[in-house]
Scaffold this motif. Structure first.
Motif, PDB file in Angstrom:
ATOM      1  N   ARG A  10       0.852  -1.197   0.000  1.00 52.67           N
ATOM      2  CA  ARG A  10       0.000   0.000   0.000  1.00 52.67           C
ATOM      3  C   ARG A  10       0.890   1.250   0.000  1.00 52.67           C
ATOM      4  NH1 ARG A  10      -5.060  -1.184  -1.316  1.00 52.67           N
ATOM      5  NH2 ARG A  10      -5.912   0.531  -0.066  1.00 52.67           N
ATOM      6  N   GLU A  11       0.385   2.317  -0.604  1.00 58.52           N
ATOM      7  CA  GLU A  11       1.108   3.599  -0.629  1.00 58.52           C
ATOM      8  C   GLU A  11       0.778   4.361   0.662  1.00 58.52           C
ATOM      9  OE1 GLU A  11       3.891   5.985  -2.634  1.00 58.52           O
ATOM     10  OE2 GLU A  11       3.071   4.048  -3.238  1.00 58.52           O
ATOM     11  N   ILE A  12       1.800   4.598   1.494  1.00 63.84           N
ATOM     12  CA  ILE A  12       1.588   5.207   2.806  1.00 63.84           C
ATOM     13  C   ILE A  12       2.203   6.609   2.832  1.00 63.84           C
ATOM     14  CG2 ILE A  12       1.985   4.975   5.291  1.00 63.84           C
ATOM     15  CD1 ILE A  12       0.135   2.839   4.062  1.00 63.84           C
ATOM     16  N   LEU A  13       1.395   7.555   3.296  1.00 61.50           N
ATOM     17  CA  LEU A  13       1.826   8.964   3.358  1.00 61.50           C
ATOM     18  C   LEU A  13       2.046   9.384   4.815  1.00 61.50           C
ATOM     19  CD1 LEU A  13       2.171  11.665   1.705  1.00 61.50           C
ATOM     20  CD2 LEU A  13      -0.204  12.166   2.355  1.00 61.50           C
ATOM     21  N   PRO A  14       3.267   9.817   5.186  1.00 64.05           N
ATOM     22  CA  PRO A  14       3.521  10.292   6.555  1.00 64.05           C
ATOM     23  C   PRO A  14       3.009  11.727   6.738  1.00 64.05           C
ATOM     24  CG  PRO A  14       5.555   9.621   5.424  1.00 64.05           C
ATOM     25  CD  PRO A  14       4.496   9.797   4.392  1.00 64.05           C
ATOM     26  N   LEU A  15       2.346  11.985   7.858  1.00 65.94           N
ATOM     27  CA  LEU A  15       1.824  13.315   8.190  1.00 65.94           C
ATOM     28  C   LEU A  15       2.419  13.783   9.519  1.00 65.94           C
ATOM     29  CD1 LEU A  15      -1.956  12.765   7.366  1.00 65.94           C
ATOM     30  CD2 LEU A  15      -0.237  13.829   5.902  1.00 65.94           C
ATOM     31  N   SER A  16       2.739  15.073   9.604  1.00 65.35           N
ATOM     32  CA  SER A  16       3.273  15.678  10.829  1.00 65.35           C
ATOM     33  C   SER A  16       2.410  16.880  11.185  1.00 65.35           C
ATOM     34  CB  SER A  16       4.717  16.144  10.629  1.00 65.35           C
ATOM     35  OG  SER A  16       5.512  15.117  10.088  1.00 65.35           O
ATOM     36  N   LEU A  17       1.869  16.892  12.385  1.00 65.71           N
ATOM     37  CA  LEU A  17       1.031  18.000  12.837  1.00 65.71           C
ATOM     38  C   LEU A  17       1.718  18.732  13.980  1.00 65.71           C
ATOM     39  CD1 LEU A  17      -1.725  19.520  12.811  1.00 65.71           C
ATOM     40  CD2 LEU A  17      -2.503  17.837  14.522  1.00 65.71           C
ATOM     41  N   SER A  18       1.883  20.048  13.844  1.00 70.94           N
ATOM     42  CA  SER A  18       2.411  20.891  14.923  1.00 70.94           C
ATOM     43  C   SER A  18       1.309  21.854  15.344  1.00 70.94           C
ATOM     44  CB  SER A  18       3.620  21.700  14.442  1.00 70.94           C
ATOM     45  OG  SER A  18       4.602  20.866  13.869  1.00 70.94           O
ATOM     46  N   TYR A  19       1.164  22.042  16.664  1.00 77.33           N
ATOM     47  CA  TYR A  19       0.112  22.968  17.120  1.00 77.33           C
ATOM     48  C   TYR A  19       0.501  23.649  18.426  1.00 77.33           C
ATOM     49  CZ  TYR A  19      -1.291  18.707  19.705  1.00 77.33           C
ATOM     50  OH  TYR A  19      -1.306  17.575  20.474  1.00 77.33           O
ATOM     51  N   ASP A  20      -0.239  24.724  18.729  1.00 81.20           N
ATOM     52  CA  ASP A  20      -0.003  25.569  19.902  1.00 81.20           C
ATOM     53  C   ASP A  20      -0.684  24.952  21.116  1.00 81.20           C
ATOM     54  OD1 ASP A  20       0.146  27.576  21.816  1.00 81.20           O
ATOM     55  OD2 ASP A  20      -0.207  29.197  20.386  1.00 81.20           O
ATOM     56  N   HIS A  21       0.124  24.499  22.081  1.00 76.93           N
ATOM     57  CA  HIS A  21      -0.418  23.796  23.239  1.00 76.93           C
ATOM     58  C   HIS A  21      -1.171  24.730  24.194  1.00 76.93           C
ATOM     59  CE1 HIS A  21      -1.147  20.471  25.675  1.00 76.93           C
ATOM     60  NE2 HIS A  21       0.048  20.219  26.190  1.00 76.93           N
TER      61      HIS A  21
END
Length: 465
Positions: free
Chosen positions: A425-436
């Motif tokens: 399967r084609e897998i896409l890595p995601l990175s989420l940054s947010y203000d805590h």
């Protein structure tokens, strides 16, 4: 008098810009609102229009110069005015009449002039004597003032030393207008500290940035002390362009002010790739290209409506959360001069095809240096796609005052266990940054999980499920 063409306000908060191109030459006849120079700031690359029509008399700047708002860049020949000519004619007539009148009375005044001649000569001599006496007195006063000034200067230096040792500052010797000094007092900013980091005159903008903690001092204090690199070998120094200066300043301020949380996930995009290929011709007819970035822009727009904290900003000064009723998404674009982030406005109201066409357009404008300030304003959330370059994951910095940013890395084929067997399967890595300060870990996990599921089922984003 010549007409002055000055640098207007280029964008909100922009006081200086670099001249990238001069569009006219001396002797050219130009119209009002015609572009005369192109400038590049940290926010946009724009043409400066002429405020008047006329002939270019003098160009006072060169390509590569840094110009300030209000600076004179071009002089135009003043247009001839018939009213001025009439006025000059009337004045000339009046002068002629006065001259004639004086000639008629000249004979009558000869005797009086002869009588008064000796008297006037005497008065003139007395005046010259008085003037000499006054000159001597003035010279003595100037000498006295100079001595007093030297004494005061010496005293001021002693006071400065005394204030420095006691931790206080009088602000003496600092280049700042009375209004800037008043603002500094109101915001509690020590101008002596600010003057250590800013060469030249301190502006009100400098004071405000220093008060908010986004000053040049904070950027510099976060840097390490550099060794003498030349003792190890040859070096070459190049000045930072405006885009790189702005990036360095903004990411430092964001990193120092925003408590970051980073979360990661992976999405199976095997089926979504088939969707992109099947609809590519529709996007091309609309003038765009259907990419994973276009699709994710639409998915993120739906997610921002569903998770409003990610579409908000935090106001610590007033202890408030600012919830926005519009969805604008910044898209990071790499250019030769640095990173630019144009904005897709009202992304939640646009189709994937419309977003694809707009993305293609703004990416071209970014690389050609033709983005306007409007193209780069108002983003609530950002997306940065490094998949075309490579990498498995990265942690993008939240561009304050936004509350989050989604990073996309390069997809890769991986074995996934489905129906009792492993399948490629084609897998896409995601990175989420947010203000805590605004978003908790549970909210962040729910947000990225929803995006992952929407990528695996695109209808989820379209239907807003």
């Amino acid at each position: 008098m010549a007409i002055e063409i000055k640098v207007p306000q280029i964008a909100d908060g922009v006081e200086t810009a670099t001249v990238s191109e001069i569009l006219v030459a001396e002797g050219d006849k130009i119209e009002k609102d015609q572009g005369v120079i192109a400038v590049e700031s940290d926010k946009a690359s724009v043409e400066v229009p002429s405020s008047d029509a006329g002939t270019v008399k003098e160009i006072k700047i060169s390509e590569g110069d840094e110009v300030e708002v209000g600076q004179v860049i071009i002089l135009l020949e003043e247009s001839e005015d018939s009213d001025d000519e009439t006025e000059d004619t009337e004045e000339s007539s009046e002068e002629q009449e006065e001259k004639t009148s004086e000639e008629e009375n000249e004979d009558e005044g000869d005797d009086a002039e002869e009588k008064d001649g000796k008297k006037k000569k005497k008065v003139k001599e007395e005046k010259a004597k008085d003037n000499k006496d006054e000159s001597d007195e003035e010279e003595e006063k100037e000498t006295s003032k100079k001595d007093e000034s030297e004494d005061e200067s010496s005293k001021e230096n002693e006071d400065k030393k005394s204030n420095k040792s006691s931790g206080k500052s009088t602000g003496a010797g600092i280049q700042a207008s009375p209004g800037t000094r008043r603002l500094a007092r109101e915001l509690g900013v020590d101008l002596s500290e600010l003057a250590e980091e800013i060469s030249g005159k301190i502006s009100e903008k400098d004071v405000k940035e220093f008060a908010k903690g986004g000053s040049q001092k904070s950027t510099k204090s976060a840097s390490v002390s550099l060794p003498d690199f030349e003792k190890f070998g040859n070096v070459k120094r190049e000045p930072l362009n405006n885009i790189r200066k702005a990036t360095a300043k903004n990411v430092t301020a964001s990193w120092q002010s925003v408590p970051h949380v980073f979360q990661f996930d992976e999405a199976d995009i095997t089926d979504i790739q088939q969707y992109l290929e099947a609809n590519q011709d529709k996007a091309e007819k609309a003038g765009g290209k259907l990419t994973i970035t276009a699709l994710l822009t639409k998915i993120v727009a739906s997610a921002l409506v569903r998770f409003p904290k990610f579409n908000a900003s935090i106001d610590m000064e007033n202890q408030e959360m600012i919830l926005k009723n519009y969805v604008n998404i910044g898209i990071a674009v790499a250019t030769e001069k640095g990173l630019l982030v144009p904005v897709i406005k009202d992304a939640d109201k646009k189709s994937i095809i419309e977003i694809a066409a707009e993305l293609t357009n703004i990416a071209e404008k970014a690389r050609d240096g033709k983005l306007s300030k409007e193209d780069m304003e108002g983003a609530n959330f950002s997306i940065s796609n490094l998949g075309g370059i490579g990498g498995t994951n990265f942690t993008p910095i939240v561009p304050a005052p936004q509350s989050g940013i989604l990073g996309i890395s390069r997809s890769a084929k991986k074995p996934v266990y489905i129906d009792d067997e492993f399948k490629p399967r084609e897998i896409l890595p995601l990175s989420l940054s947010y203000d805590h300060r605004l978003i908790d870990g549970a909210d962040g996990a729910a947000f990225i999980n929803w995006i992952t599921q929407a990528l695996e089922d695109p209808y989820k984003a379209l239907l807003g499920v």
